[in-house]
Every structure is written in structure tokens, then in C-alpha cells.
Design an enzyme around this catalytic site. Structure first.
Site, PDB file in Angstrom:
ATOM      1  CG  HIS A 171     -32.608 -28.084   0.301  1.00 20.49           C
ATOM      2  ND1 HIS A 171     -33.732 -27.720  -0.416  1.00 20.49           N
ATOM      3  CD2 HIS A 171     -31.802 -26.987   0.322  1.00 20.49           C
ATOM      4  CE1 HIS A 171     -33.600 -26.460  -0.811  1.00 20.49           C
ATOM      5  NE2 HIS A 171     -32.456 -26.002  -0.377  1.00 20.49           N
ATOM      6  NE  ARG A 178     -35.813 -22.670   5.356  1.00 15.35           N
ATOM      7  CZ  ARG A 178     -35.183 -21.961   4.411  1.00 15.35           C
ATOM      8  NH1 ARG A 178     -35.803 -21.694   3.267  1.00 15.35           N
ATOM      9  NH2 ARG A 178     -33.961 -21.518   4.607  1.00 15.35           N
ATOM     10  CD  GLU A 181     -33.035 -23.557  -4.320  1.00 17.18           C
ATOM     11  OE1 GLU A 181     -33.361 -24.595  -3.706  1.00 17.18           O
ATOM     12  OE2 GLU A 181     -32.768 -22.480  -3.748  1.00 17.18           O
ATOM     13  CG  HIS A 237     -29.450 -25.472  -3.830  1.00 16.14           C
ATOM     14  ND1 HIS A 237     -28.476 -24.514  -3.651  1.00 16.14           N
ATOM     15  CD2 HIS A 237     -30.412 -25.205  -2.920  1.00 16.14           C
ATOM     16  CE1 HIS A 237     -28.826 -23.706  -2.660  1.00 16.14           C
ATOM     17  NE2 HIS A 237     -30.012 -24.113  -2.203  1.00 16.14           N
TER      18      HIS A 237
END
Length: 382
Positions: free
Chosen positions: A131, A106, A345, A205
Site C-alpha cells: 500500500h 503488495r 478493495e 481500504h
């Protein structure tokens, strides 16, 4: 030589034995996976190791679609949550297994300032940019550059992101290289260049359940270890406050390993309330490194399947699948719900461009971006 006949017989036997010994290798094949709404083809590349580990990658999103791993008894299962149909990746994008860019995680209010200029990104997550803002690398059909078998099987994907793409400055030329070796280690290398100063934070992801996708044992039973003594707490909008908080005595302490479900629904922890579970960046004790080092370990104790994550990056976002709400139909018709899979991630920190104390995500012309991560698949003893 006392007995040359005997020598030649021995040599011939040795040569025959060598010829009969299988040469370990990793195989790479490609096939059509379907078409997008504009008629363009999506290609699937499968990399397969000698020990039964295999990975299938789509050109759409340079997406890791399948990761097959054997258990202690040799039973192979796909450990990734994802869609079956290519059309679902296009019409209901959900980042599953995709290459994330330009910026993984973010950015507050979708804004950052670089060299005195403010850039506005698309907003796709409660007033934040997540993303790539919904127009990122995950929804682009990448070019398949090359596919090669050998001791290491590889597939190389490339993408050109023009200046101003999704609000980001600079023309970025990105490349993702998937490599699977004979032992079943899957390396993902992210490389990129830019012609203007910009920010980059690329990652994968993938959503895992080491018991197997669709197993009766969901991912909350997986045992997670994170090599991190600090994490970045967030606001109610899931934006880091800028603090690096000690995990000691909290639900965020995974240093000794524990099931994902422990602390997952602790309503007394405001951070768990904000994230509806775990959705936080962990600052790795190793920091940023030149070569990939161990960051996390995920194990299904019943089957023995183990995934180790190595990375060059200083952080890992641990997401416990909190927003899987039963409206997503995935592989084999399985309905995905909260806790069915988890993401690990590797990355630089969320909202880094707006926090001077976080690792920099700036990339300049002549100074290429590179992030290397490895998924190391194995089994544990009983």
C-alpha cells in the site's frame, strides 16, 4: 373553458401540493476534525442523503471515516471500523478507510522494472512493499478542492506526489472525488496524471461490519457474495504466484453467497494458512470495464443492511481482518480483533508489475488514470 374558476382552483391546489412535497437532495458540510503533529488542520466533510445514509471523509489520507446506514427498521449505525482520534491515524496508521496509493496491495521485494529500469520501494510488510510502503497516499494530508450540496453532494480532494516519492517515478497529480446521491449511493472516483511512465493502483481500504461497528455480531456473520470464479493464490509471503485458480470446491467460492466465517479457519487449505484467513485477490468475471459493474455484496442478515460494491477494476482484494490482534482501540473505545471487520478493495492485481499475464498498471503521460467505484447501500427483506 366551461369553468375557469374551477381550473384556477385546481391549479392552485396542485401548486400548493408541489410546494409541500419535500425536494430530495444530498447535503455537504465541513468542519475541523483536529490537527496533526505539525500543526496542520484536518478537515472532515460529511455528505448526507435524504434516506439517512451519510459519509464522512477526512482530508488526512482522503479517508472514508464514517459510513452511516439505516437497517430495515430505520435504525442508523456506522458500518466502518476506524479510529476516533485524528492523532491515532497519524501515529498508528493502519490504512482503515484511506485512499491507497501509489500502489494498492503488495509488490514483491518492493521492486519492479519499467522500460528497463528497476525501481526500489520502501519495505513495510515482511520484506514486501504494501500500500505504498508506509509512505503512501494514506499518510498525506490532502487538499480539499471543493464541497458542494445538491442532487449529488460532492467533495473533491487533491494531492501532488513528486517524482521519486516513495521510490516511484513521475510526478503524479491525483484527485479523489466522493459523491453521494439522493438514494445513498457513494461513488469514489480516482483520477491521476503523470509526467513520466509509472505504475498506479489506487483504491479505498474501508473495513466493514454491516451489523455496525462494535456490534456483538462480528463481520464473520456477514454474508459475502463475490462475482468471481478465479482467485490469485499466494506464496507464504502473500505474493501472488501468477496462477489464476478456479474457486470451485474451495473455501474461496463465494459466488452463491455465504457467511464470511465459513472456511475462514480451514487449516487444511494452505492458502488459508498463508493468509491467516482470507487475504487474497479475486479476479472478477466481468474483467476491467468502462463503467462500474457489480463485484461484491455484503449483508448482515439480522439488520438487513446491505452493501454492494461496483467497480471498473478487474479485481477485488478480500481481507477478513486477520491481523486485527486486539491492540487497536477504535471508535467508541472498541477493541478490534480478528474478524471484527472485512475489507473489499477493488483494484488491479497485487504485484501486477512483475507478472506479464496480470492486468497492466502502467500509466503514461497523456493517458490519465481513472478508477471508479461505488458503495451502494440498501436493506434486504426478511
Amino acid at each position: 373553458m366551461r369553468n375557469p374558476g374551477k381550473f384556477f382552483l385546481m391549479a392552485a391546489a396542485s401548486a400548493a401540493a408541489l410546494a409541500a412535497t419535500p425536494v430530495l437532495a444530498a447535503d455537504a458540510t465541513q468542519a475541523s476534525a483536529g490537527k496533526l503533529s505539525d500543526g496542520s488542520d484536518v478537515t472532515a466533510v460529511t455528505l448526507k442523503a435524504a434516506n439517512g445514509v451519510s459519509a464522512t471523509i477526512l482530508t488526512f489520507g482522503a479517508t472514508l471515516w464514517k459510513l452511516n446506514a439505516p437497517d430495515r427498521e430505520g435504525k442508523v449505525a456506522d458500518v466502518l471500523l476506524a479510529y476516533d482520534k485524528i492523532s491515532d491515524f497519524e501515529t498508528r496508521p493502519n490504512f482503515w478507510g484511506a485512499t491507497i496509493g501509489r500502489y494498492g496491495n503488495r509488490i514483491a521485494d518492493g521492486k519492479f522494472t519499467l522500460d528497463g529500469k528497476t525501481f526500489q520501494l520502501p519495505l513495510n510488510d515482511h520484506g514486501q512493499s504494501l500500500h505504498g510502503g508506509g509512505k503512501g497516499f494514506d499518510v498525506k494530508n490532502w487538499k480539499l478542492e471543493s464541497v458542494k450540496s445538491g442532487k449529488v453532494a460532492t467533495a473533491v480532494f487533491s494531492l501532488v506526489s513528486p517524482d521519486g516519492d516513495a521510490g516511484y517515478p513521475g510526478t503524479v497529480k491525483a484527485r479523489v472525488t466522493y459523491s453521494l446521491d439522493e438514494a445513498g449511493n457513494l461513488q469514489i472516483a480516482f483520477d491521476a496524471t503523470t509526467d513520466k511512465p509509472t505504475v498506479l493502483n489506487m483504491t479505498n481500504h474501508a473495513i466493514f461490519n454491516m451489523a455496525g461497528e462494535g456490534s456483538e455480531r462480528d463481520a464473520t456473520t456477514n454474508v459475502l457474495t463475490l462475482t468471481s470464479s478465479r482467485y490469485t493464490p499466494v506464496s507464504e509471503k502473500l505474493i501472488p504466484t501468477g496462477e489464476l485458480r478456479d474457486v470451485t470446491g474451495t473455501a474461496f467460492d463465494f459466488r452463491k453467497g455465504k457467511p464470511v466465517g465459513v472456511g475462514l479457519r480451514d487449516g487444511n487449505d494452505q492458502q488459508i494458512v498463508y493468509g491467516r484467513g482470507f487475504d487474497h485477490n479475486f479476479a472478477l468475471d466481468k474483467g476491467q470495464t468502462k463503467t462500474p459493474e457489480l463485484a461484491a455484496r455484503l449483508e448482515d442478515p439480522v439488520s438487513g443492511r446491505v452493501l454492494e460494491l461496483l467497480t471498473t477494476e478487474p479485481g477485488v482484494q478480500f481481507y477478513s481482518g486477520n491481523f486485527l490482534d486486539g491492540t487497536f482501540i477504535g471508535k467508541n473505545g472498541h477493541l478490534y480483533r480478528m474478524g471484527d471487520g472485512v475489507a473489499l478493495e477493488p483494484q488491479k492485481f497485487p504485484d501486477s508489475p512483475n507478472h506479464a499475464n496480470f492486468p497492466s498498471t502502467r500509466v503514461d503521460p497523456g493517458k490519465p488514470y481513472r478508477h471508479v467505484m461505488i458503495y451502494r447501500v440498501s436493506t434486504s427483506a426478511r
